[in-house]
Design a protein around this motif. Structure first.
Motif, PDB file in Angstrom:
ATOM      1  N   LEU A   1     -24.374  -9.828 -49.914  1.00 55.26           N
ATOM      2  CA  LEU A   1     -23.205 -10.716 -49.833  1.00 55.26           C
ATOM      3  C   LEU A   1     -22.852 -11.043 -48.386  1.00 55.26           C
ATOM      4  N   ARG A   2     -22.886 -10.035 -47.524  1.00 52.80           N
ATOM      5  CA  ARG A   2     -22.578 -10.277 -46.113  1.00 52.80           C
ATOM      6  C   ARG A   2     -23.606 -11.215 -45.495  1.00 52.80           C
ATOM      7  N   LEU A   3     -24.869 -11.037 -45.828  1.00 50.08           N
ATOM      8  CA  LEU A   3     -25.917 -11.911 -45.311  1.00 50.08           C
ATOM      9  C   LEU A   3     -25.718 -13.341 -45.812  1.00 50.08           C
ATOM     10  N   ALA A   4     -25.414 -13.489 -47.098  1.00 50.07           N
ATOM     11  CA  ALA A   4     -25.176 -14.823 -47.653  1.00 50.07           C
ATOM     12  C   ALA A   4     -23.983 -15.484 -46.963  1.00 50.07           C
ATOM     13  N   GLY A   5     -22.987 -14.674 -46.572  1.00 49.30           N
ATOM     14  CA  GLY A   5     -21.813 -15.194 -45.901  1.00 49.30           C
ATOM     15  C   GLY A   5     -22.105 -15.817 -44.546  1.00 49.30           C
ATOM     16  N   LEU A   6     -23.221 -15.451 -43.956  1.00 52.86           N
ATOM     17  CA  LEU A   6     -23.608 -16.059 -42.683  1.00 52.86           C
ATOM     18  C   LEU A   6     -23.977 -17.527 -42.855  1.00 52.86           C
TER      19      LEU A   6
ATOM     20  N   ALA B   1     -27.896 -13.168 -71.622  1.00 48.65           N
ATOM     21  CA  ALA B   1     -27.546 -13.275 -70.210  1.00 48.65           C
ATOM     22  C   ALA B   1     -27.850 -11.962 -69.499  1.00 48.65           C
ATOM     23  N   ARG B   2     -28.435 -12.056 -68.320  1.00 51.41           N
ATOM     24  CA  ARG B   2     -28.674 -10.867 -67.496  1.00 51.41           C
ATOM     25  C   ARG B   2     -27.648 -10.863 -66.381  1.00 51.41           C
ATOM     26  N   THR B   3     -26.961  -9.763 -66.250  1.00 50.50           N
ATOM     27  CA  THR B   3     -25.987  -9.640 -65.172  1.00 50.50           C
ATOM     28  C   THR B   3     -26.340  -8.413 -64.348  1.00 50.50           C
ATOM     29  N   SER B   4     -26.093  -8.499 -63.068  1.00 52.41           N
ATOM     30  CA  SER B   4     -26.332  -7.351 -62.195  1.00 52.41           C
ATOM     31  C   SER B   4     -25.403  -7.442 -60.995  1.00 52.41           C
ATOM     32  N   ARG B   5     -25.225  -6.341 -60.359  1.00 56.90           N
ATOM     33  CA  ARG B   5     -24.342  -6.263 -59.195  1.00 56.90           C
ATOM     34  C   ARG B   5     -25.126  -6.655 -57.944  1.00 56.90           C
TER      35      ARG B   5
ATOM     36  N   ARG C   1     -13.998  -8.219 -53.516  1.00 59.10           N
ATOM     37  CA  ARG C   1     -14.962  -7.402 -54.254  1.00 59.10           C
ATOM     38  C   ARG C   1     -14.291  -6.251 -55.000  1.00 59.10           C
ATOM     39  N   TYR C   2     -13.167  -5.761 -54.481  1.00 66.48           N
ATOM     40  CA  TYR C   2     -12.462  -4.675 -55.146  1.00 66.48           C
ATOM     41  C   TYR C   2     -12.166  -5.015 -56.609  1.00 66.48           C
ATOM     42  N   GLN C   3     -12.039  -6.297 -56.916  1.00 60.45           N
ATOM     43  CA  GLN C   3     -11.760  -6.707 -58.292  1.00 60.45           C
ATOM     44  C   GLN C   3     -12.924  -6.381 -59.225  1.00 60.45           C
ATOM     45  N   PHE C   4     -14.088  -6.197 -58.652  1.00 63.28           N
ATOM     46  CA  PHE C   4     -15.274  -5.914 -59.455  1.00 63.28           C
ATOM     47  C   PHE C   4     -15.663  -4.441 -59.405  1.00 63.28           C
ATOM     48  N   ASP C   5     -14.995  -3.676 -58.555  1.00 63.69           N
ATOM     49  CA  ASP C   5     -15.308  -2.253 -58.421  1.00 63.69           C
ATOM     50  C   ASP C   5     -14.528  -1.386 -59.398  1.00 63.69           C
ATOM     51  N   HIS C   6     -13.399  -1.883 -59.854  1.00 60.76           N
ATOM     52  CA  HIS C   6     -12.542  -1.136 -60.770  1.00 60.76           C
ATOM     53  C   HIS C   6     -12.034  -2.090 -61.837  1.00 60.76           C
ATOM     54  N   PRO C   7     -11.588  -1.562 -62.960  1.00 62.72           N
ATOM     55  CA  PRO C   7     -11.036  -2.467 -63.981  1.00 62.72           C
ATOM     56  C   PRO C   7      -9.919  -3.328 -63.389  1.00 62.72           C
ATOM     57  N   PHE C   8      -9.959  -4.587 -63.706  1.00 66.51           N
ATOM     58  CA  PHE C   8      -8.974  -5.555 -63.211  1.00 66.51           C
ATOM     59  C   PHE C   8      -8.243  -6.067 -64.445  1.00 66.51           C
ATOM     60  N   VAL C   9      -7.118  -5.451 -64.758  1.00 68.44           N
ATOM     61  CA  VAL C   9      -6.416  -5.725 -66.006  1.00 68.44           C
ATOM     62  C   VAL C   9      -5.103  -6.438 -65.720  1.00 68.44           C
TER      63      VAL C   9
ATOM     64  N   ASN D   1     -23.050 -19.373 -46.007  1.00 70.40           N
ATOM     65  CA  ASN D   1     -22.253 -20.049 -47.016  1.00 70.40           C
ATOM     66  C   ASN D   1     -20.805 -19.567 -46.928  1.00 70.40           C
ATOM     67  N   ALA D   2     -19.888 -20.512 -46.735  1.00 67.33           N
ATOM     68  CA  ALA D   2     -18.475 -20.159 -46.563  1.00 67.33           C
ATOM     69  C   ALA D   2     -17.894 -19.502 -47.811  1.00 67.33           C
ATOM     70  N   ASP D   3     -18.293 -19.971 -48.991  1.00 66.02           N
ATOM     71  CA  ASP D   3     -17.783 -19.374 -50.219  1.00 66.02           C
ATOM     72  C   ASP D   3     -18.233 -17.918 -50.342  1.00 66.02           C
ATOM     73  N   ALA D   4     -19.494 -17.656 -50.062  1.00 66.01           N
ATOM     74  CA  ALA D   4     -20.016 -16.290 -50.131  1.00 66.01           C
ATOM     75  C   ALA D   4     -19.342 -15.393 -49.101  1.00 66.01           C
ATOM     76  N   ARG D   5     -18.923 -15.963 -48.003  1.00 64.39           N
ATOM     77  CA  ARG D   5     -18.256 -15.199 -46.939  1.00 64.39           C
ATOM     78  C   ARG D   5     -16.949 -14.586 -47.438  1.00 64.39           C
ATOM     79  N   GLU D   6     -16.302 -15.227 -48.400  1.00 58.94           N
ATOM     80  CA  GLU D   6     -15.017 -14.758 -48.908  1.00 58.94           C
ATOM     81  C   GLU D   6     -15.150 -13.663 -49.967  1.00 58.94           C
ATOM     82  N   ILE D   7     -16.287 -13.537 -50.604  1.00 59.48           N
ATOM     83  CA  ILE D   7     -16.440 -12.607 -51.725  1.00 59.48           C
ATOM     84  C   ILE D   7     -16.183 -11.150 -51.350  1.00 59.48           C
TER      85      ILE D   7
END
Length: 112
Positions: A55-60, A45-49, A72-80, A62-68
């Motif tokens: 994301l902001r452009l996609a939010g224009l 699997a290839r993953t990238s940020r 996003r803070y959950q992906f910027d720091h460890p979420f334990v 797609n409603a789901d993308a608008r919420e991300i």
């Protein structure tokens, strides 16, 4: 999750407060993605940020993308998540990540 719900529902003294279902130790998203690919005999699997501007452009569009961006803070720091209280109170143990992924991959219909 189900074992925790049953345990809490069965003991009225536990009602009225949050309980975290037992969870295995935290991992990066790359670790379970790689393990799932291995278990499924699929390419690595290839993953990238995704950049915030994308994301902001996609939010224009797609409603789901608008919420991300809001979470996003959950992906910027460890979420334990700490589930020790539920584990100790109910004698529950988390399902190991490897076991959960193996069951998921085995149960998934073949893409072939």
């Amino acid at each position: 999750m189900a074992r925790t719900l049953v345990a809490v529902a069965d003991d009225e003294s536990t009602w009225g407060r949050p309980w975290h279902a037992p969870t295995p130790p935290p991992r990066s998203i790359r670790e379970p993605a790689g393990l799932a690919a291995t278990l499924a005999a699929a390419p690595t699997a290839r993953t990238s940020r995704m950049p915030a501007s994308v994301l902001r452009l996609a939010g224009l569009f797609n409603a789901d993308a608008r919420e991300i961006p809001e979470v996003r803070y959950q992906f910027d720091h460890p979420f334990v998540l700490d589930s020790r209280q539920a584990q100790e109170a109910f004698g529950l143990t988390p399902t190991p990540t490897e076991d959960a992924l193996r069951e998921t991959v085995t149960a998934a219909p073949s893409a072939a």
